[in-house]
Scaffold this active site. Structure first.
Site, PDB file in Angstrom:
ATOM      1  N   LYS A   1       0.730  -1.101  -0.040  1.00 29.18           N
ATOM      2  CA  LYS A   1       0.084   0.043   0.068  1.00 29.18           C
ATOM      3  C   LYS A   1       0.930   1.132   0.132  1.00 29.18           C
ATOM      4  O   LYS A   1       1.471   1.602   1.105  1.00 29.18           O
ATOM      5  CB  LYS A   1      -0.920   0.054   1.392  1.00 29.18           C
ATOM      6  CG  LYS A   1      -2.355   0.544   0.936  1.00 29.18           C
ATOM      7  CD  LYS A   1      -2.290   2.005   0.776  1.00 29.18           C
ATOM      8  CE  LYS A   1      -2.144   2.943   1.837  1.00 29.18           C
ATOM      9  NZ  LYS A   1      -1.803   4.504   1.663  1.00 29.18           N
TER      10      LYS A   1
ATOM     11  N   GLU B   1       8.618  16.492  14.815  1.00 30.66           N
ATOM     12  CA  GLU B   1       9.216  16.341  13.346  1.00 30.66           C
ATOM     13  C   GLU B   1       8.616  17.140  12.563  1.00 30.66           C
ATOM     14  O   GLU B   1       7.412  17.280  12.169  1.00 30.66           O
ATOM     15  CB  GLU B   1       9.011  14.893  13.091  1.00 30.66           C
ATOM     16  CG  GLU B   1       9.636  14.493  11.967  1.00 30.66           C
ATOM     17  CD  GLU B   1       9.090  13.041  11.517  1.00 30.66           C
ATOM     18  OE1 GLU B   1       7.983  12.475  11.544  1.00 30.66           O
ATOM     19  OE2 GLU B   1      10.033  12.065  11.170  1.00 30.66           O
TER      20      GLU B   1
HETATM   21  P1  NAD Z   1       1.826   8.731   7.324  1.00 29.50           P
HETATM   22  O1  NAD Z   1       1.844   8.112   8.643  1.00 29.50           O
HETATM   23  O2  NAD Z   1       0.824   9.901   7.013  1.00 29.50           O
HETATM   24  O3  NAD Z   1       1.152   7.732   6.032  1.00 29.50           O
HETATM   25  C1  NAD Z   1       2.090   6.509   5.792  1.00 29.50           C
HETATM   26  C2  NAD Z   1       1.270   5.573   5.070  1.00 29.50           C
HETATM   27  O4  NAD Z   1       0.280   5.019   5.941  1.00 29.50           O
HETATM   28  C3  NAD Z   1       0.809   6.008   3.729  1.00 29.50           C
HETATM   29  O5  NAD Z   1       0.635   5.148   2.907  1.00 29.50           O
HETATM   30  C4  NAD Z   1      -0.944   6.218   4.426  1.00 29.50           C
HETATM   31  O6  NAD Z   1      -1.870   6.036   3.443  1.00 29.50           O
HETATM   32  C5  NAD Z   1      -0.994   5.236   5.333  1.00 29.50           C
HETATM   33  N1  NAD Z   1      -1.962   5.278   6.288  1.00 29.50           N
HETATM   34  C6  NAD Z   1      -2.268   6.321   6.885  1.00 29.50           C
HETATM   35  N2  NAD Z   1      -3.393   6.164   8.036  1.00 29.50           N
HETATM   36  C7  NAD Z   1      -3.441   4.677   7.973  1.00 29.50           C
HETATM   37  C8  NAD Z   1      -4.310   3.820   8.688  1.00 29.50           C
HETATM   38  N3  NAD Z   1      -5.092   4.090   9.518  1.00 29.50           N
HETATM   39  N4  NAD Z   1      -4.366   2.648   8.136  1.00 29.50           N
HETATM   40  C9  NAD Z   1      -3.320   2.249   7.413  1.00 29.50           C
HETATM   41  N5  NAD Z   1      -2.683   2.832   6.542  1.00 29.50           N
HETATM   42  C10 NAD Z   1      -2.640   4.080   7.037  1.00 29.50           C
HETATM   43  O7  NAD Z   1       3.338   9.306   6.831  1.00 29.50           O
HETATM   44  P2  NAD Z   1       3.670  10.152   5.621  1.00 29.50           P
HETATM   45  O8  NAD Z   1       3.395  11.333   5.790  1.00 29.50           O
HETATM   46  O9  NAD Z   1       3.390   9.175   4.423  1.00 29.50           O
HETATM   47  O10 NAD Z   1       5.428   9.949   5.668  1.00 29.50           O
HETATM   48  C11 NAD Z   1       6.098  10.716   6.551  1.00 29.50           C
HETATM   49  C12 NAD Z   1       6.371   9.970   7.947  1.00 29.50           C
HETATM   50  O11 NAD Z   1       6.983   8.801   7.881  1.00 29.50           O
HETATM   51  C13 NAD Z   1       7.425  10.910   8.791  1.00 29.50           C
HETATM   52  O12 NAD Z   1       6.954  10.816  10.221  1.00 29.50           O
HETATM   53  C14 NAD Z   1       8.689  10.164   8.762  1.00 29.50           C
HETATM   54  O13 NAD Z   1       9.510  10.088   9.820  1.00 29.50           O
HETATM   55  C15 NAD Z   1       8.122   8.549   8.730  1.00 29.50           C
HETATM   56  N6  NAD Z   1       9.274   7.680   8.017  1.00 29.50           N
HETATM   57  C16 NAD Z   1       9.840   6.781   8.825  1.00 29.50           C
HETATM   58  C17 NAD Z   1      10.823   6.101   8.350  1.00 29.50           C
HETATM   59  C18 NAD Z   1      11.578   4.942   9.126  1.00 29.50           C
HETATM   60  O14 NAD Z   1      12.340   4.185   8.540  1.00 29.50           O
HETATM   61  N7  NAD Z   1      11.536   5.078  10.392  1.00 29.50           N
HETATM   62  C19 NAD Z   1      10.970   6.283   6.750  1.00 29.50           C
HETATM   63  C20 NAD Z   1      10.431   7.256   6.030  1.00 29.50           C
HETATM   64  C21 NAD Z   1       9.377   7.936   6.696  1.00 29.50           C
END
Ligand code: NAD
Length: 504
Positions: free
Chosen positions: A187, A396
């Protein structure tokens, strides 16, 4: 498939938009995401959302492929050769994948081409190689039994990716889960699904059997949540924000799924008085400004030792102010626009805080980048503050936004570094070995980078302490998440067993 021209004056490359690789029943009609090229604010693609009602069909197909298909039972060498073919196809299509990712994320093409695509291919090669060295355990100390411990694929795995580095991040999870014999549903983020969709087409082309890799597109609250809650999904590999990670863990608890969470960060970057300052400036710029600063592992909280603070801050700020902002397809661009408007607006709000709250001194940036008529261009920002508990030091920000604090000594630096709800990574620049060793022991973070920004070794675990996650990418965390352990006990000689049920 639709041919599109990349809306950038710097290139006339054409790419083929992948068709969403979801079952016909799963595409969601008029419901979908219009993708906007952030440099010009031009809509360039529409990606239909997978209807949440399709979760049953996706999960059933994944389950069927797992239980009756050839992938799980294929000898490891067979799976490894398909994985290598995937890596080769990714390299063959490097330009196309890099262009797609740049279109949807605005990460400069030079970085997508030079780093993201090769690492994506390497992820598949790495897990192909791993298959040759997977081993089990055996115990015979009891004298009576031989106990053998083997690992089997967990079954169906849901892999949820964020928008900031879609190829590297989704392929890391995908390559691990796939190599280990699972069926997967990917996804991608609703903001950046295209490069992942194209990669999945290449995975199919490489010979991965029907149903083993599927994609679902759409928002988290729709198809994402429906799959997280689905009883036929066995494990979830999630990469994204901390708040989302909490929701996913709660939703997954009802069916006791295995969950791996790679979440947010606010990583400290310590510049010690013993550091080579020029190298520390070079590395600190990369740590916060590479990938447009939209990186979980960004060194966003710079803690600089008092005796060298003026020198470091002056050099760092001068270079940050000179970063080349603009068209991500231009080979000279160092910082592209922010990926989408809501994210850009959030950064502008943080910039407003930096400009108006007396806790901060703006050294450069903290505003829209001047000179752009269109596009979500945010000026690389350096802000100084004394208080580690301020909003800009604790939240962040996820952009090209560095916050610097001066510290008294190493002890002060370590205390401030650990004063955070996150614990993904920490950087230290120091040429004094006892300093490095002490920091390494005392910093509460999953990865410590010493005199280097962002190096990765896929053999080494990557993941977070505290609110930065649960579990680890790399080895052996991927094996832990995507396999089940099985113990088999075999007596060394026929047993004399008590005879139950023979009484009269
Ligand atoms: P996000 O949490 O908004 O979304 C991430 C993914 O989760 C997307 O595909 C989104 O559609 C999905 N999602 C959201 N709500 C959901 C739910 N209730 N159920 C299932 N799926 C759901 O994050 P973002 O804005 O896409 O990415 C940025 C964040 O990701 C930052 O906080 C960053 O630090 C983190 N990140 C972490 C790593 C790591 O390795 N630790 C790597 C890259 C990014």
């Amino acid at each position: 498939m639709t041919q599109i021209a990349i809306p950038s004056p710097a290139t006339d490359v054409r790419v083929t938009l992948p068709s969403p690789a979801v079952p016909a029943a799963a595409s969601g009609g008029a419901d979908g995401q219009t993708l906007i090229y952030a440099a010009t604010e031009t809509p360039f693609a529409f990606v239909p959302h997978t209807d949440p009602g399709a979760a049953d069909a996706l999960a059933a197909r994944a389950r069927d492929a797992f239980e009756t298909g050839p992938w799980r039972v294929m000898p490891a060498a067979g799976r490894a050769s398909v994985m290598r073919r995937i890596g080769a196809l990714i390299l063959e299509h490097a330009e196309e994948l890099a262009h797609l990712q740049t279109l949807e994320t605005s990460i400069p093409l030079a970085q997508a081409r030079g780093m993201h695509v090769p690492r994506t291919a390497e992820n598949f090669g790495f897990f192909a190689d791993m298959l040759a060295s997977l081993s089990g355990e055996s115990y015979e100390q009891s004298g009576a039994y031989l106990a053998i411990v083997t690992r089997e694929p967990v079954g169906t795995a849901l892999l949820i990716a964020p928008w900031n580095a879609p190829l590297i991040l989704s392929s890391m999870k995908l390559a691990a889960a796939l190599a280990l014999g699972n069926s997967v549903i990917v996804k991608p983020s609703e903001y950046a699904p295209l490069a992942v969709l194209r990669m999945v087409e290449l995975i199919h082309q490489a010979g991965v059997p029907e149903g083993v890799v599927q994609v679902a597109c759409g928002p988290g609250a729709g198809i994402g949540r429906a799959l997280v809650q689905h009883p036929d999904i066995d494990a979830i590999g999630f990469i994204g924000g901390t708040a989302t990670g909490r929701r996913i863990m709660t939703d997954a608890a009802a069916s006791l799924k295995k969950v791996g969470l790679e979440l947010g960060g606010k990583s400290a970057n310590i510049i010690h008085r013993s550091a080579d300052i020029e190298r520390a400036v070079d590395g600190s710029l990369m740590a916060i400004f590479a990938g447009n600063g939209e990186q979980c592992l960004a060194g966003s909280r710079i803690l600089v030792d008092a005796p060298i603070a003026d020198r470091f801050i002056e050099a760092f700020t001068a270079r940050a102010a000179k970063l080349r902002i603009g068209d991500p397809f231009d080979a000279h661009t160092e910082i592209g626009p922010m990926a989408f408007k809501a994210h850009y607006d959030r950064l502008l709000a943080f910039a407003g805080t930096a400009q108006t709250d007396p806790a901060y001194k703006v050294l450069t940036g903290a505003r829209a980048a001047p000179g752009f008529e269109a596009g979500y261009c945010f000026a690389p920002t350096v802000v100084e503050t004394h208080d580690n508990m301020t909003e800009l030091c604790q939240q962040e920000l996820f952009g090209p936004f560095a916050v610097i604090q001066r510290v008294d000594d190493l002890e002060d630096a370590i205390a401030r570094a650990n004063q955070s709800e996150f614990g993904l990574a920490a950087y230290i620049w120091a040429d004094d070995l006892p300093t490095v060793m002490r920091a390494r022991r005392q910093l509460r973070a999953g990865t410590i980078w010493v005199n280097t920004p962002m190096a990765r070794d896929l053999r080494a675990p990557f993941g977070g302490y505290k609110q930065s996650g649960i579990g680890r990418d790399g080895l052996p965390g991927s094996i832990e998440l995507f396999t089940e352990e099985k113990s088999t006990l075999i007596p060394n000689a026929p047993l004399t067993l008590p005879k139950l049920g023979v009484g009269s």
